[in-house]
Design an enzyme around this catalytic site. Structure first.
Site, PDB file in Angstrom:
ATOM      1  N   LYS A   1     -30.583 -49.634  50.665  1.00  0.00           N
ATOM      2  CA  LYS A   1     -30.684 -51.104  50.626  1.00  0.00           C
ATOM      3  C   LYS A   1     -31.421 -51.546  49.359  1.00  0.00           C
ATOM      4  CE  LYS A   1     -28.618 -51.864  54.495  1.00  0.00           C
ATOM      5  NZ  LYS A   1     -27.271 -52.436  54.500  1.00  0.00           N
TER       6      LYS A   1
ATOM      7  N   TYR B   1     -31.989 -44.392  54.203  1.00  0.00           N
ATOM      8  CA  TYR B   1     -31.250 -45.613  54.549  1.00  0.00           C
ATOM      9  C   TYR B   1     -31.856 -46.815  53.833  1.00  0.00           C
ATOM     10  CZ  TYR B   1     -30.445 -49.901  57.191  1.00  0.00           C
ATOM     11  OH  TYR B   1     -30.185 -51.203  57.527  1.00  0.00           O
TER      12      TYR B   1
ATOM     13  N   SER C   1     -32.619 -55.317  54.386  1.00  0.00           N
ATOM     14  CA  SER C   1     -33.408 -54.989  55.562  1.00  0.00           C
ATOM     15  C   SER C   1     -34.894 -55.072  55.263  1.00  0.00           C
ATOM     16  CB  SER C   1     -33.051 -53.565  55.993  1.00  0.00           C
ATOM     17  OG  SER C   1     -33.991 -53.096  56.919  1.00  0.00           O
TER      18      SER C   1
END
Ligand code: NAD
Ligand code: UFG
Length: 356
Positions: free
Chosen positions: A157, A153, A129
């Site tokens: 990644k 989050y 991302s």
């Protein structure tokens, strides 16, 4: 990839995964989907079949369940590569339940990689991302920009990227494409598949489309004091079908045995929140109500991709314009006001493989 081999798609019933599966099937590649349906519906699999006219191989499997993963690999020895979408993805939620995010995303990916290693599958395309760039110093953002996400989050990644990179360094016969997505938007042109957010949408475009359908009164625009042309934050919105095609290009790249490579998948064009409201209002045919509110904590001013590396090395380019993206979202939302909510969502019991 030979015509007899298959691609395992984890999270293939989800928003980006389902659109990618359609592109894979349309290019005559064989696909096996696994998904635990935590954030998706089995109806998406049925709709992929309707759109492509092909039967889809699906198993309800959790990527944390290594025994189930190995069973799928053993039942499908033709699987030669994996596209790994499965994961939790809500930035705000990740700040409240970080352990769930670290467990599902990181432990889940390690479990998947271990299972791949046991059966000798060495090619992976991973959903990363743009959030790994944090608040980037240079716009548009090149892949060489410093990494440092501002939320749990994003850190999942970032850590998974490092894990995969280390694995490729230790095992030079492994190949990985780490795809840093910018902001996926829009829906399939058929109007029968699109994003299906459960509960109140976190993201701009699904929220705005629920305003348009009358489920929400107005859009809250988070902040008009950013140093941008109209004071609202800038993102690089990419049509989900363009994004899906980027995965096929990345998979092809793995045939060249590049080792571990990173690519930005974006358009290179940034739009402000108010520009998106205007573009979507145009698709709907009327002005949509919004109110300016405070900034959302953790948001950054501008995430716009420099997609040159993907354009040149993958021979891939986002082609769908913003008006078409907005029109496709409205087509999906207006034809499916409740998304897939009204359809039976669970997989038939014979497709469930579960040991944990
Ligand atoms: P999605 O929630 O629609 O799809 C993810 C799928 O993974 C869901 O179907 C869910 O049920 C499944 N899943 C989650 N945990 C699982 C587990 N333990 N085992 C098996 N299946 C599991 O999300 P999406 O928007 O399609 O995103 C796909 C991937 O792309 C995610 O990894 C996400 O983090 C990443 N990504 C998304 C965006 C975005 O804005 N949508 C942006 C950048 C990166
Ligand atoms: N926004 C609003 N109102 C809303 C929702 C969003 O004004 O109701 C604004 C946000 O403040 C931001 C922009 O719209 O400026 C886009 O917000 P989204 O929540 O749609 O997307 P983000 O850029 O915050 O994050 C998304 C995904 C991440 C991914 C990232 C990559 O949620 O998973 O894009 O750029 F990492």
């Amino acid at each position: 990839m030979s015509t007899s081999s298959s691609v395992l798609v984890t999270g293939g019933a989800g928003y980006i995964g389902s659109h990618t599966v359609i592109e894979l099937l349309n290019s005559n590649q064989n696909v096996v989907i696994i998904d635990n349906l935590y954030n998706s519906s089995f109806e998406a699999v049925r709709r992929i079949e309707t759109i492509t006219g092909k039967k889809v191989t699906f198993y309800k499997v959790d990527i944390l369940d290594k025994k189930a993963l190995l069973q799928v690999f053993n039942q499908h020895p033709e699987i030669s590569s994996v596209i790994h979408f499965a994961g939790l993805k809500a930035v705000g939620e990740s700040t409240k339940i970080p352990l769930d995010y670290y467990h599902n995303n990181i432990t889940g990916t390690i479990t998947l990689l271990q299972a791949m290693k046991e059966v000798g599958i060495k090619n992976i395309v991973f959903s990363s991302s743009a959030t790994v760039y944090g608040d980037p110093p240079v716009i548009p953002i090149p892949e060489t920009s410093p990494i440092g996400s501002t939320n749990p989050y994003g850190r999942t990644k970032q850590f998974i990227e490092s894990i995969i990179r280390d694995l490729c360094t230790a095992n030079p016969d492994w190949n990985a494409a780490l795809l840093r997505y910018f902001n996926p938007a829009g829906a399939h042109p058929s109007g029968i598949l699109g994003e299906n957010p459960l509960g109140v949408p976190n993201n701009l475009m699904p929220f705005l489309s629920q305003v348009a359908i009358g489920k929400r009164e107005y859009l809250s625009v988070f902040g008009q004091d950013y140093p941008t042309r109209d004071g609202t934050a800038i993102r690089d919105y990419i049509h989900v079908v363009d994004l899906a095609k980027g995965h096929l290009a990345a998979l092809k790249k793995l045939d060249d045995q590049p080792g571990c490579v990173e690519y930005n998948l974006g358009t290179g064009q940034g739009s402000t929140v108010l520009e998106m409201v205007q573009a979507f209002s145009k698709a709907v045919g009327r002005d949509l109500p919004y109110k300016i509110m405070d900034r959302r904590p953790g948001d950054v001013t501008n995430l716009t991709a420099n997609p040159t590396k993907a354009n040149t090395e993958l021979d891939w380019k986002a082609e769908i314009d913003l008006d078409t993206t907005c029109a496709s979202l409205w087509n999906w939302q207006s034809k499916n006001p409740n998304g897939l909510e009204d359809c039976p969502g669970d997989a038939p019991p014979e497709l469930v493989i579960k040991y944990i």
